[in-house]
Scaffold this active site. Structure first.
Site, PDB file in Angstrom:
ATOM      1  N   THR A 183       0.845  -1.214   0.000  1.00 29.97           N
ATOM      2  CA  THR A 183       0.000   0.000   0.000  1.00 29.97           C
ATOM      3  C   THR A 183       0.848   1.218   0.000  1.00 29.97           C
ATOM      4  OG1 THR A 183      -1.612  -0.949   1.391  1.00 29.97           O
ATOM      5  CG2 THR A 183      -1.606   1.400   1.296  1.00 29.97           C
ATOM      6  N   SER A 390      -8.109   5.911   9.961  1.00 26.73           N
ATOM      7  CA  SER A 390      -7.116   6.032   8.890  1.00 26.73           C
ATOM      8  C   SER A 390      -7.560   5.225   7.693  1.00 26.73           C
ATOM      9  CB  SER A 390      -5.747   5.560   9.365  1.00 26.73           C
ATOM     10  OG  SER A 390      -5.802   4.198   9.723  1.00 26.73           O
TER      11      SER A 390
END
Lengths: 390, 390
Positions: A183, A390
Site C-alpha cells: 500500500t 485512517s
C-alpha cells in the site's frame, strides 16, 4: 532530495488543507521538464481500485507522463463517478498549469477510503505547488513529506549510474502493506535517455522483487501506485543491464524503508527461503511465514519461536512447494534452532536485540531461493489501527 | 458435563504436572464403554503435523477408538521419532489400563511446539485419570478443563435427539485458529447406534461448515484433532438426517465458543456473504475479509470501517468470485454503510457496543451464500502472544 536528484525534474510539497492534521504538507507535485516524458506504471490489483488509480492507469498507458500530483489526507477510493470526476478535474487543472494534456498527468491519492476529497483545497493546492516548483533538494524533500500518512519519516532514494545519469525516488507506505502490491505511492525519476518500453520492463522487474515481497499486515490497498518517469536530461543512454539493476536497487531501497517504518514495528524481519525446487516455491513459503500473526507477535516479544515458523511453513501445499518436513532447518539470527524439522540449538542462544531479525529457512529440496520482508506485530500497530481513523 | 452427557462414556481430568502452571488440570481421559466403539476423525492438514496427530490418524483409520487421552502443556510437535514413540507409549499405557489394543487409543496434545513431553508425568497422569474415571457431569467438566491452554473458559456442548439419544462434546482452542482446521482439540461423543462410516460422513460435513469457517488469527496449527466417538449405549438408531444435523449443530456450537473465547478478543465478528455465484465464492470473500488485520483492529476500536472490508474483498480474484465492485453493499449491525461499492449511510449510525458484530456483504451476483466467524485484533492478543511463551 528524492525525485529532484535526477536532472530535468522539479517538485513541490505544500499544505493544502486536505489532511485533518492542520498545517501538514499534504499535496505534492512532480513535473518532468524533459526533454523526454517517457513513463511507466504499476498499480494495485485490488478490484476496488481507487479513482486516481483508474485515471493514472489510463494516463500512463501511452508511455507519456508530464507531471504527477499526489495527495495524502484522502484516498478517493470507493467514491464512484464523482470520485473519478475529481481525479479528472485535478488532472485538467495541473495540465493547464504545466502546459500539457490532462491525459499526460498522473494522479495519486492516499488516506481514508470512501470519502470524496475537498476538491477546492486540492485545486488551490495544485496552484500553490506549481508556484513553489523547484529542482532543489529541499523541493524534493518537501514532496516526500507531503505524501506521508502514518509514515513516521520520509522515504527516498538517490542512485547514480556509471556514465553520470541518475535515479531519484520517494515512497509513502506504512500500513495496509501486502504483496501485490504494498500500500503505497511511489514516484521514481531518472534523467537517463530511455524509452517507455524500457522503463516498463525495468519497473516490472524491480517491483516484482521489492514491493511485491514486503508484507506489513497482509492487507492490500486500493490505491497502490508506482510510477517511473524519465526526463532524458542527462543526455546519457545507459547500459540496459545497469539501468535495470539501478531501478531494481531503487525499488528495493524504498521497499526496505517501508518495512523499516512499518506501523508500530519494533523489528524488521528478513525471511530467506533456500533449498526450494523453484523460486515460486521459495516465495510461497516465505510469504506464508511472513503472514503469521503469531510469529510476528513472538518476534515483538523477542521470542525466536521456531514452532510458529514451521507451522506456517506447513500450510503451504505440497504441490506448490515440495519439501520433506523432516529435512527443514531454520536459523534465526544465525543460530540453527530447528534442525531436521525438530529442535536444534537452544533458542536462548539467539540474540534478539537487533531491530533487524534474519530468519533463514533451508527446505533442502532444491537450489532456488527467495527473500521477503515483514514487520513484527506490536501493541502500537493495534493502537494505530484501532484508535485512529485512517 | 461435556463428553459424559452421552451414555456409555466415562471421563476424567487430572493435574499431571505437564503444564508449567502448577496444579493446573492438564490431562484428560475419555473412555468409550460401549457396546460400540465406532469412531471418526478429522485432522490438521499442516505438513508439520504433530506426533499425536500421526498416531491418532492411524488409530482411527479402521473406524474404532476405545479411548482418547489428551494433554495440554505440550504439543509434542516437530519432535521426530522420539515424539512419535512418546505418543505410542502413551497409547500403549492407556490400552493396558482400559483393556484394549494400543491401535484403538487416540492421543491428542496441545501446547508449545518443538519439545518432548515429560513422559513420566503423562503416564502417571494416565493412571491417575483412569482411577478417577466417572460418567458424571463433574468428570466431563474436569476433562474439558484439562485440555485448556490460553482458553479462558471450558467449551462444551450437549444435544439430545428426538428418540432420546444424545451428543456431548468438548473443545479447546483460542489462538492459532485458522480455517482448515482451527487450532484445537475436540472430542464429541454420542450414544447413538451408528457406524464408523456414518460418523465420518457426519463429521466431515459438520467440520466443513463450522471449524473450517472460523479464523482467530489465520494461523494453522500442527495439532488440530476432532474426534467423534459412538458408544451405541442408547440402543437408538437415529434418523440419519437428524443425526447429521445434530453433529453439525454440536460442531457449530463448539466453533462458536472458540470464537467467543478468541485470544484477547473484545468482539466476535460474523461475516455473511450473500449474492455470490457459488458457495465457494462466498466463502473465499468471507475468508478474505475475516483475515484482515486492519479490519480486526478497526472493530476492536469500535470503528465500522467499511473501506477495510471492501479493500479485503477486492483481493479475491475475479475467477474465484465473480462480482461487480460497483454493485456491492455492506451492512454492519444492520446499517447499510456501503452501497453500490461506495459510501452509504453514515457509519456513526452503527451501534458497535454489542460484543457480536454482524457484517453482511451482498455481492449482488448470484444466489449462494456462506458465513464465517472471526475475532477482533486487540492489544491483549499481542500481549498474549508476544509476552508469553506458548
Amino acid at each position: 532530495m528524492s525525485v529532484t536528484f535526477a536532472q530535468g525534474f522539479s517538485a513541490a510539497g505544500v499544505a493544502a488543507g486536505i489532511s485533518s492534521v492542520a498545517g501538514k504538507k499534504d499535496l505534492a507535485l512532480v513535473v518532468n521538464n524533459g526533454p523526454l516524458d517517457a513513463a511507466a506504471g504499476v498499480f494495485t490489483s485490488n478490484r476496488f481500485c481507487a479513482a486516481p488509480v483508474q485515471w493514472s492507469r489510463h494516463a500512463v498507458a501511452d508511455g507519456h507522463i508530464k507531471a504527477v500530483i499526489l495527495n495524502s489526507g484522502g484516498a478517493n477510493a470507493c467514491t464512484g463517478k464523482p470520485g473519478y470526476e475529481q481525479s479528472r478535474t485535478t488532472a485538467e487543472t495541473v495540465a493547464s498549469l504545466v502546459g500539457a494534456d490532462a491525459d499526460d498527468i498522473a494522479v495519486c491519492s492516499t488516506g481514508l477510503i470512501g470519502e470524496l476529497l475537498p476538491l477546492d483545497h486540492v485545486l488551490a493546492g495544485a496552484r500553490a505547488a506549481h508556484d513553489a516548483l523547484a529542482s532543489t533538494a529541499e523541493a524534493g524533500a518537501d514532496a516526500s513529506h507531503a505524501i506521508m500518512t502514518t509514515d513516521t519519516k520520509p522515504k527516498t532514494v538517490t542512485l547514480e549510474g556509471k556514465a553520470g545519469w541518475r535515479i531519484g525516488g520517494m515512497v509513502k507506505g506504512s500500513g495496509m502493506i501486502a504483496p501485490q502490491l504494498a500500500t503505497m505511492l511511489c514516484v521514481i525519476t531518472t534523467d537517463a535517455v530511455v524509452s517507455a518500453g524500457q522503463l516498463q520492463a525495468a519497473l516490472n522487474a524491480g517491483v516484482d522483487t521489492s514491493f511485491n515481497r514486503i508484507d506489513v499486515d497482509g492487507c492490500m490497498s486500493t490505491n497502490d501506485t508506482v510510477l517511473l518517469l524519465a526526463s532524458g536530461a542527462s543526455g546519457v543512454e545507459p547500459d540496459p543491464d545497469e539501468f535495470n539493476a539501478l531501478v531494481a536497487s531503487a525499488c528495493a531501497s524504498l521497499a526496505r524503508q517501508i518495512i523499516g517504518d512499518g506501523e508500530g514495528a519494533s523489528h524488521d524481519i528478513r525471511i530467506t527461503v533456500t533449498g526450494a525446487t523453484t523460486e515460486d516455491a521459495a516465495l510461497a513459503c516465505g510469504r506464508a511465514v511472513a503472514a503469521s500473526n503469531l510469529l510476528k507477535c513472538a518476534i515483538s516479544g523477542n521470542d525466536p519461536n521456531w514452532g510458529r515458523i514451521v507451522s506456517s511453513l506447513g500450510t503451504v501445499p505440497p504441490d506448490v512447494a515440495p519439501y520433506d518436513a523432516t529435512k527443514v532447518t531454520v536459523d534465526v539470527n544465525g543460530v540453527r534452532i530447528c534442525e531436521n524439522g525438530g529442535a536444534g540449538r537452544d533458542r536462548s542462544e539467539v540474540d534478539m536485540t537487533p531491530r533487524e531479525v534474519h530468519i533463514d529457512i533451508d527446505l533442502n529440496a532444491g537450489d532456488a531461493e527467495a527473500t521477503v520482508w515483514t514487520d513484527d506485530l506490536t501493541h502500537e500497530y493495534v493502537h494505530i489501527n484501532a484508535d485512529y481513523e485512517s
